[in-house]
Motif scaffolding. Sequence first.
Motif, PDB file in Angstrom:
ATOM      1  N   MET A   1     -37.435  11.749 -33.325  1.00 46.88           N
ATOM      2  CA  MET A   1     -38.578  12.101 -32.476  1.00 46.88           C
ATOM      3  C   MET A   1     -38.812  11.046 -31.392  1.00 46.88           C
ATOM      4  O   MET A   1     -39.158  11.374 -30.268  1.00 46.88           O
ATOM      5  N   ARG A   2     -38.619   9.771 -31.747  1.00 46.51           N
ATOM      6  CA  ARG A   2     -38.941   8.698 -30.815  1.00 46.51           C
ATOM      7  C   ARG A   2     -37.890   8.495 -29.732  1.00 46.51           C
ATOM      8  O   ARG A   2     -38.217   8.024 -28.649  1.00 46.51           O
ATOM      9  N   ILE A   3     -36.629   8.823 -30.025  1.00 45.76           N
ATOM     10  CA  ILE A   3     -35.588   8.543 -29.028  1.00 45.76           C
ATOM     11  C   ILE A   3     -35.267   9.754 -28.163  1.00 45.76           C
ATOM     12  O   ILE A   3     -34.468   9.649 -27.235  1.00 45.76           O
ATOM     13  N   ARG A   4     -35.898  10.888 -28.437  1.00 46.55           N
ATOM     14  CA  ARG A   4     -35.526  12.107 -27.721  1.00 46.55           C
ATOM     15  C   ARG A   4     -35.790  12.032 -26.225  1.00 46.55           C
ATOM     16  O   ARG A   4     -35.127  12.699 -25.442  1.00 46.55           O
ATOM     17  N   ARG A   5     -36.784  11.233 -25.834  1.00 53.15           N
ATOM     18  CA  ARG A   5     -37.057  11.120 -24.403  1.00 53.15           C
ATOM     19  C   ARG A   5     -35.892  10.415 -23.694  1.00 53.15           C
ATOM     20  O   ARG A   5     -35.528  10.747 -22.588  1.00 53.15           O
ATOM     21  N   LYS A   6     -35.306   9.410 -24.394  1.00 51.15           N
ATOM     22  CA  LYS A   6     -34.184   8.681 -23.797  1.00 51.15           C
ATOM     23  C   LYS A   6     -32.866   9.416 -23.976  1.00 51.15           C
ATOM     24  O   LYS A   6     -31.960   9.277 -23.160  1.00 51.15           O
ATOM     25  N   LEU A   7     -32.742  10.149 -25.059  1.00 47.69           N
ATOM     26  CA  LEU A   7     -31.486  10.854 -25.365  1.00 47.69           C
ATOM     27  C   LEU A   7     -31.810  12.323 -25.658  1.00 47.69           C
ATOM     28  O   LEU A   7     -31.809  12.752 -26.815  1.00 47.69           O
ATOM     29  N   PRO A   8     -32.117  13.097 -24.604  1.00 44.49           N
ATOM     30  CA  PRO A   8     -32.596  14.462 -24.831  1.00 44.49           C
ATOM     31  C   PRO A   8     -31.573  15.374 -25.519  1.00 44.49           C
ATOM     32  O   PRO A   8     -31.958  16.368 -26.128  1.00 44.49           O
TER      33      PRO A   8
END
Length: 143
Positions: A40-47
């Motif tokens: 959930m936390r890294i999805r903005r950086k690694l969509p």
Amino acid sequence: MKFKPPDDTVPLLRMTRQRRIILEEFHTPGRHPTPDDVYMRIRRKLPNISLGTVYRNLEILSQAKLIKKLRLGCRQRRYDGGLHRHYHVRCVKCGKISDIPADSFPDLDDTAKGHGFKILGHQLEFEGLCQACRKAGRSQKGR
Ligand code: ZN
Ligand code: MN
């Protein structure tokens, strides 16, 4: 970039961008995220990353001893960026986990010696009720 392992039992790890970004999640001490938390936390950086890839990379990073896989009594597996010797206390109600420094403990591996085993390690987890859950319990009783 190749990561140099702490000892030669650990395979050389190719530090991909994905792995680097996942590893950054462990720079804040005291967090013990589940694979879903990391996802959930890294999805903005690694969509485009999938949950399966996050699971796989967490496993690879823990095999490379860059993070630690926790085998605690909670249902979902958790990982820890704190590699120093320490223990955990887990709230039996909400699952909150806090670090317990191990400096005050004797080396528990030593305690277990002399039973015909070569001791490879140990697991120790304290169980309790966190402050928030104790407060909630009290206000319920007061109703
Ligand atoms: Zn709690
Ligand atoms: Mn910890």
